[in-house]
Motif scaffolding. Structure first.
Motif, PDB file in Angstrom:
ATOM      1  N   LEU A 126      73.860  63.853  60.765  1.00 28.65           N
ATOM      2  CA  LEU A 126      74.294  62.454  60.688  1.00 28.65           C
ATOM      3  C   LEU A 126      75.455  62.185  61.645  1.00 28.65           C
ATOM      4  CD1 LEU A 126      74.107  61.826  56.846  1.00 28.65           C
ATOM      5  CD2 LEU A 126      72.572  60.948  58.613  1.00 28.65           C
ATOM      6  N   ALA A 127      76.428  63.083  61.671  1.00 32.12           N
ATOM      7  CA  ALA A 127      77.602  62.903  62.530  1.00 32.12           C
ATOM      8  C   ALA A 127      77.221  62.936  64.016  1.00 32.12           C
ATOM      9  CB  ALA A 127      78.646  63.977  62.232  1.00 32.12           C
ATOM     10  N   SER A 128      76.164  63.660  64.347  1.00 29.04           N
ATOM     11  CA  SER A 128      75.736  63.777  65.746  1.00 29.04           C
ATOM     12  C   SER A 128      74.759  62.676  66.147  1.00 29.04           C
ATOM     13  CB  SER A 128      75.104  65.151  65.989  1.00 29.04           C
ATOM     14  OG  SER A 128      76.043  66.167  65.763  1.00 29.04           O
ATOM     15  N   GLY A 129      74.433  61.776  65.211  1.00 24.54           N
ATOM     16  CA  GLY A 129      73.581  60.641  65.544  1.00 24.54           C
ATOM     17  C   GLY A 129      72.104  60.818  65.263  1.00 24.54           C
ATOM     18  N   PHE A 130      71.704  61.951  64.678  1.00 24.36           N
ATOM     19  CA  PHE A 130      70.301  62.162  64.337  1.00 24.36           C
ATOM     20  C   PHE A 130      70.013  61.539  62.972  1.00 24.36           C
ATOM     21  CE2 PHE A 130      71.148  65.558  67.357  1.00 24.36           C
ATOM     22  CZ  PHE A 130      70.019  65.527  68.153  1.00 24.36           C
ATOM     23  N   SER A 131      68.739  61.352  62.663  1.00 22.30           N
ATOM     24  CA  SER A 131      68.383  60.821  61.350  1.00 22.30           C
ATOM     25  C   SER A 131      67.840  61.947  60.481  1.00 22.30           C
ATOM     26  CB  SER A 131      67.343  59.702  61.484  1.00 22.30           C
ATOM     27  OG  SER A 131      66.210  60.180  62.175  1.00 22.30           O
ATOM     28  N   LEU A 132      67.967  61.769  59.169  1.00 23.07           N
ATOM     29  CA  LEU A 132      67.512  62.792  58.222  1.00 23.07           C
ATOM     30  C   LEU A 132      66.042  62.589  57.900  1.00 23.07           C
ATOM     31  CD1 LEU A 132      70.440  62.848  55.642  1.00 23.07           C
ATOM     32  CD2 LEU A 132      70.004  64.458  57.485  1.00 23.07           C
ATOM     33  N   GLU A 133      65.309  63.705  57.773  1.00 24.17           N
ATOM     34  CA  GLU A 133      63.910  63.622  57.367  1.00 24.17           C
ATOM     35  C   GLU A 133      63.809  63.294  55.885  1.00 24.17           C
ATOM     36  OE1 GLU A 133      61.703  67.121  58.444  1.00 24.17           O
ATOM     37  OE2 GLU A 133      62.507  67.092  60.478  1.00 24.17           O
ATOM     38  N   ASP A 134      64.757  63.826  55.091  1.00 20.21           N
ATOM     39  CA  ASP A 134      64.711  63.653  53.645  1.00 20.21           C
ATOM     40  C   ASP A 134      66.102  63.319  53.101  1.00 20.21           C
ATOM     41  OD1 ASP A 134      64.008  63.691  50.996  1.00 20.21           O
ATOM     42  OD2 ASP A 134      63.855  65.871  50.851  1.00 20.21           O
ATOM     43  N   PRO A 135      66.493  62.046  53.140  1.00 15.32           N
ATOM     44  CA  PRO A 135      67.832  61.669  52.683  1.00 15.32           C
ATOM     45  C   PRO A 135      68.075  61.943  51.200  1.00 15.32           C
ATOM     46  CG  PRO A 135      66.722  59.817  53.768  1.00 15.32           C
ATOM     47  CD  PRO A 135      65.738  60.927  53.667  1.00 15.32           C
ATOM     48  N   THR A 136      66.999  61.937  50.388  1.00 14.64           N
ATOM     49  CA  THR A 136      67.192  62.168  48.947  1.00 14.64           C
ATOM     50  C   THR A 136      67.660  63.600  48.661  1.00 14.64           C
ATOM     51  OG1 THR A 136      64.837  62.656  48.689  1.00 14.64           O
ATOM     52  CG2 THR A 136      65.548  60.415  48.177  1.00 14.64           C
ATOM     53  N   SER A 137      67.251  64.564  49.485  1.00  8.27           N
ATOM     54  CA  SER A 137      67.716  65.945  49.258  1.00  8.27           C
ATOM     55  C   SER A 137      69.206  66.050  49.549  1.00  8.27           C
ATOM     56  CB  SER A 137      66.918  66.949  50.090  1.00  8.27           C
ATOM     57  OG  SER A 137      67.250  66.859  51.450  1.00  8.27           O
ATOM     58  N   LEU A 138      69.692  65.315  50.554  1.00  7.93           N
ATOM     59  CA  LEU A 138      71.125  65.303  50.841  1.00  7.93           C
ATOM     60  C   LEU A 138      71.889  64.691  49.674  1.00  7.93           C
ATOM     61  CD1 LEU A 138      73.632  65.639  52.659  1.00  7.93           C
ATOM     62  CD2 LEU A 138      73.124  63.395  53.608  1.00  7.93           C
ATOM     63  N   SER A 139      71.394  63.583  49.161  1.00  6.94           N
ATOM     64  CA  SER A 139      72.112  62.929  48.073  1.00  6.94           C
ATOM     65  C   SER A 139      72.112  63.791  46.812  1.00  6.94           C
ATOM     66  CB  SER A 139      71.557  61.530  47.822  1.00  6.94           C
ATOM     67  OG  SER A 139      70.640  61.482  46.810  1.00  6.94           O
TER      68      SER A 139
END
Length: 136
Positions: A109-122
């Protein structure tokens, strides 16, 4: 310094598998524990985002198009130093995997890429909050 963190780099590469091309120690970082660098011929985060947004894209073709990411570690950062101790003690510890994935996703996220699975991060963040609050 590089030799000291070689085992941690290997553990992190094993956990992240094909999500990164390489995990390495860097002397360029000052305040953050890690960051992403695209390889010389890799695509930038913005280019990857543009390609993923194409209306007629074929998802199977994105595999070779995705940026080849290198995860650079800051050996002087307290998070990396503690993660090394934890991984040296037991590299199969579930918290080591969670911490590596948390570092990976926050660096994406900090490097500007998007997450494939944001729910796993949350859900990972929620587990860390519960741990911090002493909730089991």
């Amino acid at each position: 310094d590089k030799a000291t963190y070689e085992d941690l780099c290997k553990v992190m590469k094993d956990i992240l598998d094909n999500k990164v091309e390489k995990v390495r120690v860097s002397q360029r970082l000052v305040t953050s524990p890690c960051c992403f660098v695209t390889s010389q011929y890799g695509w930038t985060a913005n280019m990857e985002r543009i390609l993923k947004a194409q209306a007629l894209r074929d998802i199977s073709s994105l595999g070779y198009l995705a940026a080849k990411k290198h995860l650079d570690l800051n050996p002087d950062h307290c998070i990396i130093q503690e993660l090394k101790k934890k991984a040296d003690a037991n590299k199969n510890d579930k918290s080591v995997k969670d911490l590596v994935m948390l570092l990976f996703e926050s660096s994406l996220l900090a490097s500007g890429f998007s997450l494939e699975d944001p729910t796993s991060l949350s859900s990972r963040i929620h587990r860390m909050i519960e741990l911090g609050l002493g909730i089991e």
